[in-house]
Design a protein around this motif. Structure first.
Motif, PDB file in Angstrom:
ATOM      1  N   UNK A  92       0.827  -1.198   0.000  1.00 22.31           N
ATOM      2  CA  UNK A  92       0.000   0.000   0.000  1.00 22.31           C
ATOM      3  C   UNK A  92       0.864   1.251   0.000  1.00 22.31           C
ATOM      4  N   UNK A  93       1.892   1.254   0.846  1.00 22.42           N
ATOM      5  CA  UNK A  93       2.767   2.422   0.942  1.00 22.42           C
ATOM      6  C   UNK A  93       3.533   2.671  -0.354  1.00 22.42           C
ATOM      7  N   UNK A  94       4.019   1.602  -0.991  1.00 23.63           N
ATOM      8  CA  UNK A  94       4.738   1.755  -2.254  1.00 23.63           C
ATOM      9  C   UNK A  94       3.835   2.324  -3.338  1.00 23.63           C
ATOM     10  N   UNK A  95       2.612   1.806  -3.410  1.00 22.01           N
ATOM     11  CA  UNK A  95       1.673   2.328  -4.402  1.00 22.01           C
ATOM     12  C   UNK A  95       1.348   3.792  -4.135  1.00 22.01           C
ATOM     13  N   UNK A  96       1.174   4.147  -2.870  1.00 23.12           N
ATOM     14  CA  UNK A  96       0.870   5.539  -2.519  1.00 23.12           C
ATOM     15  C   UNK A  96       2.019   6.468  -2.882  1.00 23.12           C
ATOM     16  N   UNK A  97       3.258   6.020  -2.620  1.00 24.10           N
ATOM     17  CA  UNK A  97       4.430   6.826  -2.972  1.00 24.10           C
ATOM     18  C   UNK A  97       4.497   7.041  -4.480  1.00 24.10           C
ATOM     19  N   UNK A  98       4.227   5.991  -5.254  1.00 18.13           N
ATOM     20  CA  UNK A  98       4.249   6.109  -6.716  1.00 18.13           C
ATOM     21  C   UNK A  98       3.163   7.073  -7.202  1.00 18.13           C
ATOM     22  N   UNK A  99       1.969   6.959  -6.637  1.00 17.68           N
ATOM     23  CA  UNK A  99       0.868   7.829  -7.050  1.00 17.68           C
ATOM     24  C   UNK A  99       1.190   9.282  -6.739  1.00 17.68           C
ATOM     25  N   UNK A 100       1.697   9.538  -5.537  1.00 16.31           N
ATOM     26  CA  UNK A 100       2.033  10.911  -5.144  1.00 16.31           C
ATOM     27  C   UNK A 100       3.156  11.458  -6.018  1.00 16.31           C
TER      28      UNK A 100
ATOM     29  N   UNK B 204       4.033  10.572  -9.166  1.00 23.59           N
ATOM     30  CA  UNK B 204       3.569  10.847 -10.533  1.00 23.59           C
ATOM     31  C   UNK B 204       2.670  12.092 -10.562  1.00 23.59           C
ATOM     32  N   UNK B 205       1.750  12.175  -9.607  1.00 17.67           N
ATOM     33  CA  UNK B 205       0.851  13.325  -9.561  1.00 17.67           C
ATOM     34  C   UNK B 205       1.614  14.616  -9.288  1.00 17.67           C
ATOM     35  N   UNK B 206       2.574  14.555  -8.363  1.00 16.88           N
ATOM     36  CA  UNK B 206       3.365  15.742  -8.031  1.00 16.88           C
ATOM     37  C   UNK B 206       4.182  16.206  -9.226  1.00 16.88           C
ATOM     38  N   UNK B 207       4.761  15.258  -9.963  1.00 13.96           N
ATOM     39  CA  UNK B 207       5.537  15.628 -11.150  1.00 13.96           C
ATOM     40  C   UNK B 207       4.657  16.315 -12.180  1.00 13.96           C
ATOM     41  N   UNK B 208       3.455  15.768 -12.397  1.00 10.90           N
ATOM     42  CA  UNK B 208       2.543  16.356 -13.375  1.00 10.90           C
ATOM     43  C   UNK B 208       2.155  17.773 -12.992  1.00 10.90           C
TER      44      UNK B 208
ATOM     45  N   UNK C  61      -5.952  17.648  -1.996  1.00  8.08           N
ATOM     46  CA  UNK C  61      -6.051  16.263  -2.467  1.00  8.08           C
ATOM     47  C   UNK C  61      -4.948  15.399  -1.846  1.00  8.08           C
ATOM     48  N   UNK C  62      -3.719  15.916  -1.849  1.00  4.74           N
ATOM     49  CA  UNK C  62      -2.600  15.171  -1.268  1.00  4.74           C
ATOM     50  C   UNK C  62      -2.822  14.952   0.226  1.00  4.74           C
ATOM     51  N   UNK C  63      -3.335  15.969   0.927  1.00  4.57           N
ATOM     52  CA  UNK C  63      -3.611  15.829   2.360  1.00  4.57           C
ATOM     53  C   UNK C  63      -4.622  14.715   2.602  1.00  4.57           C
TER      54      UNK C  63
END
Length: 214
Positions: free
Chosen positions: A8-16, A18-22, A115-117
């Protein structure tokens, strides 16, 4: 349970990430435009000359017209372009457009932070074992709505940009401009999936409560 939390944590880190980069890329372009605008503030004559010489670039997608795809008498097929960059002088861009651009950029930034919060709150609750909880349903619903809001603001920005380009740049002879590839399909899809997951989560909680009562 530790493997579950790790995944779960790895997926969350990846999502954050990718979203942060965009969002960071978009905000970088937005900040560059603001800085260039501030730097171009000079005396009236110099500012007028700078506005005529300084260019703003708008990416656009192209759809070839029917006649361009036909081969000529020698059997040669022309190269078909799908993207182009349109350059416009700063002086031809209305102030109202720049104000709307600033407002949309700030709104997207604020919504993205919220959203990130909410996403981090959801991750923390899952890590603590609070999985089947009404609070998670509300957080998922907020994430979905906020993602759709970002998609909506992006769409408004694209429409404003398209209207500005259409008003000042003539139509190309062999191409027509299109917005379809640039539309925020990904954000809209993620928002809808989040809302769907919140409904599924809510239904699962209702079933769990009914089973606990029987």
């Amino acid at each position: 349970m530790s493997k579950f939390r790790l995944s779960i944590n790895l997926l969350c880190v990846l999502i954050i990430a990718v979203t942060s980069f965009s969002v960071a890329f978009s905000l970088g372009e937005f900040t560059k435009g603001v800085v260039d605008g501030v730097d171009s503030v000079q005396s009236e004559d110099a500012a007028s000359e700078s506005a005529d010489n300084q260019l703003v670039y708008f990416p656009t997608y192209l759809t070839p017209r029917d006649n361009i795809a036909a081969a000529d008498s020698n059997g040669t097929v022309p190269v078909v372009m799908q993207q182009a960059i349109i350059a416009m002088p700063v002086g031809s861009i209305p102030l109202s457009y720049m104000i709307c651009k600033v407002i949309i950029g700030l709104a997207v930034l604020v919504i993205f932070v919220l959203l990130i919060i909410n996403f981090l709150k959801l991750t923390v609750r899952i890590n603590r074992g609070n999985i089947f909880d009404n609070r998670n349903v509300k957080l998922l619903r907020r994430i979905g709505v906020q993602t759709l809001m970002i998609a909506g603001l992006t769409l408004v920005d694209l429409l404003l940009q398209s209207g500005l380009v259409d008003a000042h740049i003539p139509q190309l002879r062999d191409y027509s401009r299109t917005l379809l590839p640039a539309l925020p399909w990904t954000n809209a899809l993620i928002g809808l999936i989040s809302l769907l997951m919140s409904k599924i989560w809510e239904g699962g909680l209702s079933m769990k409560k009914e089973q606990d009562l029987t």
